[in-house]
Motif scaffolding. Structure first.
Motif, PDB file in Angstrom:
ATOM      1  N   VAL A 102       2.803   7.237  -2.230  1.00 29.95           N
ATOM      2  CA  VAL A 102       1.632   6.499  -1.714  1.00 29.95           C
ATOM      3  C   VAL A 102       0.932   5.690  -2.800  1.00 29.95           C
ATOM      4  CG1 VAL A 102       1.121   7.962   0.280  1.00 29.95           C
ATOM      5  CG2 VAL A 102       0.083   8.494  -1.956  1.00 29.95           C
ATOM      6  N   ASN A 103       1.360   5.834  -4.047  1.00 30.57           N
ATOM      7  CA  ASN A 103       0.770   4.992  -5.086  1.00 30.57           C
ATOM      8  C   ASN A 103       1.444   3.638  -5.208  1.00 30.57           C
ATOM      9  OD1 ASN A 103      -1.111   6.879  -5.564  1.00 30.57           O
ATOM     10  ND2 ASN A 103      -0.148   7.739  -7.384  1.00 30.57           N
ATOM     11  N   GLU A 104       2.438   3.373  -4.371  1.00 28.88           N
ATOM     12  CA  GLU A 104       3.039   2.035  -4.385  1.00 28.88           C
ATOM     13  C   GLU A 104       2.039   1.019  -3.831  1.00 28.88           C
ATOM     14  OE1 GLU A 104       6.840   2.360  -2.453  1.00 28.88           O
ATOM     15  OE2 GLU A 104       7.715   3.410  -4.184  1.00 28.88           O
ATOM     16  N   SER A 105       2.319  -0.237  -4.124  1.00 25.81           N
ATOM     17  CA  SER A 105       1.355  -1.301  -3.808  1.00 25.81           C
ATOM     18  C   SER A 105       1.005  -1.388  -2.329  1.00 25.81           C
ATOM     19  CB  SER A 105       1.905  -2.653  -4.273  1.00 25.81           C
ATOM     20  OG  SER A 105       2.033  -2.653  -5.671  1.00 25.81           O
TER      21      SER A 105
ATOM     22  N   LEU B 279      -1.463   2.354  -1.838  1.00 26.90           N
ATOM     23  CA  LEU B 279      -2.663   2.375  -2.678  1.00 26.90           C
ATOM     24  C   LEU B 279      -3.187   0.966  -2.962  1.00 26.90           C
ATOM     25  CD1 LEU B 279      -4.744   3.841  -4.440  1.00 26.90           C
ATOM     26  CD2 LEU B 279      -3.107   3.741  -6.331  1.00 26.90           C
ATOM     27  N   GLY B 280      -2.295   0.046  -3.289  1.00 28.16           N
ATOM     28  CA  GLY B 280      -2.738  -1.315  -3.612  1.00 28.16           C
ATOM     29  C   GLY B 280      -3.507  -1.938  -2.462  1.00 28.16           C
TER      30      GLY B 280
ATOM     31  N   LEU C  89      -6.887  -0.412  -2.190  1.00 29.43           N
ATOM     32  CA  LEU C  89      -7.796  -0.886  -3.246  1.00 29.43           C
ATOM     33  C   LEU C  89      -8.335  -2.276  -2.945  1.00 29.43           C
ATOM     34  CD1 LEU C  89      -5.949   0.244  -6.512  1.00 29.43           C
ATOM     35  CD2 LEU C  89      -7.876   1.345  -5.364  1.00 29.43           C
ATOM     36  N   VAL C  90      -7.428  -3.169  -2.559  1.00 30.33           N
ATOM     37  CA  VAL C  90      -7.879  -4.554  -2.386  1.00 30.33           C
ATOM     38  C   VAL C  90      -8.892  -4.651  -1.238  1.00 30.33           C
ATOM     39  CG1 VAL C  90      -6.225  -5.607  -0.764  1.00 30.33           C
ATOM     40  CG2 VAL C  90      -6.992  -6.894  -2.752  1.00 30.33           C
TER      41      VAL C  90
ATOM     42  N   PRO D  83      -0.846  -5.477  -0.838  1.00 38.86           N
ATOM     43  CA  PRO D  83      -2.191  -6.044  -0.762  1.00 38.86           C
ATOM     44  C   PRO D  83      -2.193  -7.571  -0.806  1.00 38.86           C
ATOM     45  CG  PRO D  83      -1.737  -5.268  -2.982  1.00 38.86           C
ATOM     46  CD  PRO D  83      -0.549  -4.918  -2.155  1.00 38.86           C
TER      47      PRO D  83
END
Lengths: 337, 337
Positions: A245-248, A251-252, A255-256, A145
């Protein structure tokens, strides 16, 4: 590409003069002796050379122009460089690259682009492979992100650089790392590129929900469903790699963008949610949101591969099938968990 | 518990008169004939009975008082009900429950509490089991993401109800479902309770980052690391169940709290990040943020089980070890990816 001995000796070119391209040049300027920067017009070139800043984007960022070799000729830049970083808006990439007629077979092409090439209705990695015969081994992807505006302010940001070849990922990591940039590496070129594209579509959806009057509780549910849907897509398209998929970068980046009030994609969705027609919402924006093109291409890919992606479907129906956004979201709420 | 024939015939009690308790009574009042509501004081009881709203929380929510049987005596409420919903702030639960001396062995206790019982330094599920001999089969958990304020406005929200027994989860689903509440069910009682507690600690951390001046790019990286760290904790403590931490009760609840500007936990962290001492930050708040107690308990559990949780550690060090928040976060940034 030659193995680097010293950071400054690698020849790096940046194609594009928008905000993310400008942020990249800023980041690289701390690590590279010379950056070859291909900008859009003589005007932009002139302003940067004389006033030391981009006239249009991240205007507070001042460059030491001795570090820059600015050109409007892509061939000049590509010929001079081992590494070429593509950082135009996705809709302008083909205009820029189709002027390229020099030999680029041994170069590393790094995409910092987060969108579909509309003319080819495909992602950059495929476009480079199919049109320019640049294999995946000579490609890399820079994922977020990363709002360019925060790079301008030197606020700590994390980039993920994906390359098939570890040595390329490491070389790029050295070029991009700084006091305010930390770099993760990955081999998931396509996953990183697709997730950066998908997140723009989900940001349109987050904006639609907001425009329709859904609140923060729903937004959280929407995003938690979006990352699960993104995983379904990535696993179907390119499932061989172990991928969290929760790595930045996944997911990051989602989110951003989905939580940003400044995202063009979210803003497009918000206008549509508030009742603007798709056409008038697009016309009211200075530049088309990249998620708009992405929605069509991703929808078609998902349909072809028989994936069930209720969020993408709802957004596609609103953007391209003139379906009522309120009704599409009312139906969608029954499919979310 | 009797199998329900008609929604309205199940006797339900709610313990607590804060904002989430009030939201729960509002939700249930659409589905239950009578709700037995145990409030904190005769004053609160009097105001609700006379003015039809809670004097202190969600004051815009009006109740039909014919649907309510309000009491300040927990035994009266527990004796009258098959299902008892615990919705006090975690720090007041033991005060309320320790007055309970009626027979409650066949009742279903449902926790809507998201915090540690400070006096016992443990979660509600363990406290009920150890102190009151209420087994997990007679327990359920209600998880978010769900700001009570949005329930008051009837903005669409999703709850997750976890129970060991599917039939209990389904009964509760019927009681809670409405035009503005959708309910997921789960068997992961401890996972849902722990994640609701963990997210408060991470929200303190998100606030610290904001107070220290980290931007949106970092916030997204922080949250993406937090959900991965939460998975490490949940898998270590209770890994037998297949669990997708990207479901709404886990990731969604983390998002709604970590991104909320109204979260007490985030606000506590923000004050500390801006330079207040922990003590003065706590004193400036009307009520202690639940994540404060949670940080100690979770840290101790993690240490005992030898888990590596860099975010929890950093927050614990600031809150309890008088470590400098700026330095703790500077170190933490090197452990995030």
């Amino acid at each position: 590409m030659a193995k680097k001995n010293k950071k400054s000796t690698i020849s790096v070119g940046v194609i594009g003069s928008g905000s993310f391209a400008t942020a990249i040049v800023k980041i690289l300027s701390g690590n590279c002796k010379t950056i070859h920067w291909c900008v859009r017009s003589e005007f932009v070139k002139g302003v940067i050379e004389q006033r030391k800043h981009n006239p249009n984007y991240l205007t507070t960022v001042t460059f030491n122009t001795r570090d820059l070799s600015i050109s409007t000729d892509i061939n000049e830049v590509v010929e001079a460089c081992e590494i070429i970083i593509l950082a135009t808006p996705s809709i302008y990439l083909s205009d820029a690259l189709e002027k390229m007629n020099c030999n680029y077979s041994d170069k590393l092409f790094v995409s910092a682009i987060k969108g579909i090439i509309p003319k080819h209705n495909d992602i950059v990695a495929h476009y480079l492979r199919d049109v320019f015969k640049i294999g995946f081994r000579n490609q890399a992807v820079i994922a977020g992100p990363c709002h360019a505006e925060e790079v301008a302010m030197e606020r700590l940001s994390y980039l993920t650089i994906a390359a098939a070849e570890d040595q390329y990922a490491e070389t790029l990591k050295d070029l991009f790392s700084s006091s305010y940039i930390k770099v993760n590496t990955s081999n998931d070129i396509l996953g990183n590129e697709y997730s950066a594209i998908l997140k723009n579509i989900y940001a349109i959806g987050a904006g639609m929900a907001n425009g329709l009057g859904y609140g923060d509780n729903f937004q959280a549910v929407f995003v938690s469903n979006a990352i699960r849907e993104m995983k379904v897509f990535l696993d179907a398209i390119y499932g061989e790699l172990p991928r969290d998929v929760n790595e930045s970068a996944y997911l990051g980046d989602l989110l951003v963008t989905a939580y940003s009030l400044f995202s063009r994609n979210r803003n497009l969705g918000n206008l549509i949610g508030k009742g603007y027609t798709v056409k008038s919402a697009i016309q009211s924006m200075s530049m088309v949101a990249e998620g708009y093109y992405a929605a069509k291409s991703i929808y078609e890919t998902a349909t072809e591969k028989k994936m069930k992606l209720p969020i993408i479907n709802a957004i596609y129906n609103v953007l391209y099938e003139e379906k009522n956004v309120e009704k599409q979201f009312a139906k969608l709420t029954n499919k979310l968990t």
